[in-house]
Scaffold this motif. Structure first.
Motif, PDB file in Angstrom:
ATOM      1  N   LEU A  14       0.834  -1.203   0.000  1.00  5.97           N
ATOM      2  CA  LEU A  14       0.000   0.000   0.000  1.00  5.97           C
ATOM      3  C   LEU A  14       0.866   1.249   0.000  1.00  5.97           C
ATOM      4  O   LEU A  14       0.620   2.188  -0.771  1.00  5.97           O
ATOM      5  CB  LEU A  14      -0.932  -0.014   1.221  1.00  5.97           C
ATOM      6  CG  LEU A  14      -1.806   1.222   1.383  1.00  5.97           C
ATOM      7  CD1 LEU A  14      -2.846   1.283   0.278  1.00  5.97           C
ATOM      8  CD2 LEU A  14      -2.467   1.225   2.749  1.00  5.97           C
ATOM      9  N   VAL A  15       1.899   1.273   0.845  1.00  4.64           N
ATOM     10  CA  VAL A  15       2.802   2.426   0.891  1.00  4.64           C
ATOM     11  C   VAL A  15       3.512   2.601  -0.442  1.00  4.64           C
ATOM     12  O   VAL A  15       3.655   3.725  -0.941  1.00  4.64           O
ATOM     13  CB  VAL A  15       3.812   2.262   2.054  1.00  4.64           C
ATOM     14  CG1 VAL A  15       4.946   3.264   1.952  1.00  4.64           C
ATOM     15  CG2 VAL A  15       3.105   2.404   3.396  1.00  4.64           C
ATOM     16  N   ALA A  16       3.957   1.503  -1.045  1.00  2.00           N
ATOM     17  CA  ALA A  16       4.644   1.588  -2.342  1.00  2.00           C
ATOM     18  C   ALA A  16       3.716   2.156  -3.410  1.00  2.00           C
ATOM     19  O   ALA A  16       4.126   2.999  -4.216  1.00  2.00           O
ATOM     20  CB  ALA A  16       5.156   0.215  -2.752  1.00  2.00           C
ATOM     21  N   ALA A  20       4.192   5.914  -5.065  1.00  2.00           N
ATOM     22  CA  ALA A  20       4.447   5.951  -6.507  1.00  2.00           C
ATOM     23  C   ALA A  20       3.491   6.929  -7.195  1.00  2.00           C
ATOM     24  O   ALA A  20       3.910   7.741  -8.029  1.00  2.00           O
ATOM     25  CB  ALA A  20       4.309   4.558  -7.109  1.00  2.00           C
ATOM     26  N   PHE A  21       2.221   6.858  -6.841  1.00  2.00           N
ATOM     27  CA  PHE A  21       1.259   7.780  -7.445  1.00  2.00           C
ATOM     28  C   PHE A  21       1.519   9.214  -6.999  1.00  2.00           C
ATOM     29  O   PHE A  21       1.443  10.150  -7.798  1.00  2.00           O
ATOM     30  CB  PHE A  21      -0.182   7.373  -7.102  1.00  2.00           C
ATOM     31  CG  PHE A  21      -0.709   6.296  -7.981  1.00  2.00           C
ATOM     32  CD1 PHE A  21      -1.026   6.552  -9.300  1.00  2.00           C
ATOM     33  CD2 PHE A  21      -0.896   5.019  -7.490  1.00  2.00           C
ATOM     34  CE1 PHE A  21      -1.522   5.554 -10.126  1.00  2.00           C
ATOM     35  CE2 PHE A  21      -1.388   4.010  -8.306  1.00  2.00           C
ATOM     36  CZ  PHE A  21      -1.696   4.278  -9.623  1.00  2.00           C
ATOM     37  N   GLY A  22       1.826   9.408  -5.726  1.00  2.00           N
ATOM     38  CA  GLY A  22       2.094  10.768  -5.234  1.00  2.00           C
ATOM     39  C   GLY A  22       3.334  11.374  -5.854  1.00  2.00           C
ATOM     40  O   GLY A  22       3.323  12.537  -6.289  1.00  2.00           O
ATOM     41  N   GLY A  23       4.426  10.608  -5.902  1.00  2.00           N
ATOM     42  CA  GLY A  23       5.653  11.121  -6.507  1.00  2.00           C
ATOM     43  C   GLY A  23       5.505  11.375  -7.990  1.00  2.00           C
ATOM     44  O   GLY A  23       5.977  12.395  -8.518  1.00  2.00           O
ATOM     45  N   GLY A  24       4.854  10.471  -8.683  1.00  2.00           N
ATOM     46  CA  GLY A  24       4.627  10.662 -10.117  1.00  2.00           C
ATOM     47  C   GLY A  24       3.758  11.870 -10.395  1.00  2.00           C
ATOM     48  O   GLY A  24       4.009  12.636 -11.339  1.00  2.00           O
ATOM     49  N   LEU A  49      10.754  16.354  -3.532  1.00  2.00           N
ATOM     50  CA  LEU A  49       9.749  15.541  -2.843  1.00  2.00           C
ATOM     51  C   LEU A  49       9.244  14.423  -3.752  1.00  2.00           C
ATOM     52  O   LEU A  49       9.072  13.281  -3.316  1.00  2.00           O
ATOM     53  CB  LEU A  49       8.582  16.422  -2.386  1.00  2.00           C
ATOM     54  CG  LEU A  49       7.497  15.747  -1.563  1.00  2.00           C
ATOM     55  CD1 LEU A  49       8.072  15.197  -0.268  1.00  2.00           C
ATOM     56  CD2 LEU A  49       6.377  16.729  -1.274  1.00  2.00           C
ATOM     57  N   GLY A  50       9.027  14.714  -5.028  1.00  2.00           N
ATOM     58  CA  GLY A  50       8.580  13.698  -5.981  1.00  2.00           C
ATOM     59  C   GLY A  50       9.605  12.591  -6.147  1.00  2.00           C
ATOM     60  O   GLY A  50       9.265  11.400  -6.141  1.00  2.00           O
ATOM     61  N   LEU A  54       9.184   8.643  -5.035  1.00  2.00           N
ATOM     62  CA  LEU A  54       9.444   7.554  -5.979  1.00  2.00           C
ATOM     63  C   LEU A  54      10.531   6.610  -5.455  1.00  2.00           C
ATOM     64  O   LEU A  54      10.481   5.405  -5.697  1.00  2.00           O
ATOM     65  CB  LEU A  54       9.821   8.104  -7.347  1.00  2.00           C
ATOM     66  CG  LEU A  54       8.673   8.696  -8.170  1.00  2.00           C
ATOM     67  CD1 LEU A  54       9.198   9.258  -9.484  1.00  2.00           C
ATOM     68  CD2 LEU A  54       7.593   7.669  -8.425  1.00  2.00           C
ATOM     69  N   SER A  55      11.504   7.148  -4.727  1.00  2.00           N
ATOM     70  CA  SER A  55      12.548   6.299  -4.140  1.00  2.00           C
ATOM     71  C   SER A  55      11.964   5.385  -3.067  1.00  2.00           C
ATOM     72  O   SER A  55      12.295   4.198  -3.009  1.00  2.00           O
ATOM     73  CB  SER A  55      13.658   7.165  -3.528  1.00  2.00           C
ATOM     74  OG  SER A  55      14.234   7.982  -4.503  1.00  2.00           O
ATOM     75  N   ILE A  56      11.096   5.942  -2.229  1.00  2.00           N
ATOM     76  CA  ILE A  56      10.432   5.127  -1.203  1.00  2.00           C
ATOM     77  C   ILE A  56       9.584   4.049  -1.866  1.00  2.00           C
ATOM     78  O   ILE A  56       9.563   2.895  -1.423  1.00  2.00           O
ATOM     79  CB  ILE A  56       9.573   6.017  -0.270  1.00  2.00           C
ATOM     80  CG1 ILE A  56      10.484   6.908   0.573  1.00  2.00           C
ATOM     81  CG2 ILE A  56       8.671   5.174   0.624  1.00  2.00           C
ATOM     82  CD1 ILE A  56       9.741   7.961   1.355  1.00  2.00           C
ATOM     83  N   SER A  57       8.911   4.415  -2.939  1.00  2.00           N
ATOM     84  CA  SER A  57       8.096   3.453  -3.673  1.00  2.00           C
ATOM     85  C   SER A  57       8.952   2.338  -4.252  1.00  2.00           C
ATOM     86  O   SER A  57       8.578   1.163  -4.200  1.00  2.00           O
ATOM     87  CB  SER A  57       7.337   4.165  -4.787  1.00  2.00           C
ATOM     88  OG  SER A  57       6.671   3.236  -5.593  1.00  2.00           O
TER      89      SER A  57
END
Length: 123
Positions: A14-16, A20-24, A49-50, A54-57
């Motif tokens: 869920l976090v990934a 991913a959607f937030g960073g993108g 931040l984006g 994406l790195s966290i994702s």
């Protein structure tokens, strides 16, 4: 009821997905900067931040894929090292099983009884 390890694995996915959607979204909606002008701090913060999201994702996706592959090959996954991988029924079943100590003490009692009966027969 699912084991806690499965719940944590789902939370990682869920976090990934959310990151991913937030960073993108942040990276796709950046305003354009001209080559001759300097971008404002706000635009650079959105970019950083984006990329961070994406790195966290990416880390979450790598950990999730590793967990799926390990689970399908019946190996210990990294989540089970930190969280219990037993269901509620398995935990209850293990608690109700008698300890090995009672079996050992029963064995000693039977052995002593046999020894005493042998002594009585000899006398």
């Amino acid at each position: 009821m699912e084991p806690p390890a499965k719940t944590v694995e789902r939370l990682v996915w869920l976090v990934a997905t959310v990151t991913a959607f937030g960073g993108g979204n942040l990276l796709l909606n950046l305003p354009e900067c001209d080559a001759n002008t300097i971008c404002s701090y706000h635009e650079m913060f959105d970019w950083k931040l984006g990329i961070g999201l994406l790195s966290i994702s990416l880390i979450g996706i790598i950990l999730g894929i590793q967990a799926i592959i390990a689970r399908n090959t019946n190996q210990i996954i990294w989540i089970t090292i930190l969280f219990d991988n037993r269901t509620e029924k398995e935990v209850i079943q293990e608690v109700t099983i008698e300890d090995d100590i009672t079996d050992i003490s029963d064995g000693w009692a039977k052995l002593e009884e046999k020894h005493l009966t042998n002594r009585l027969e000899e006398e």
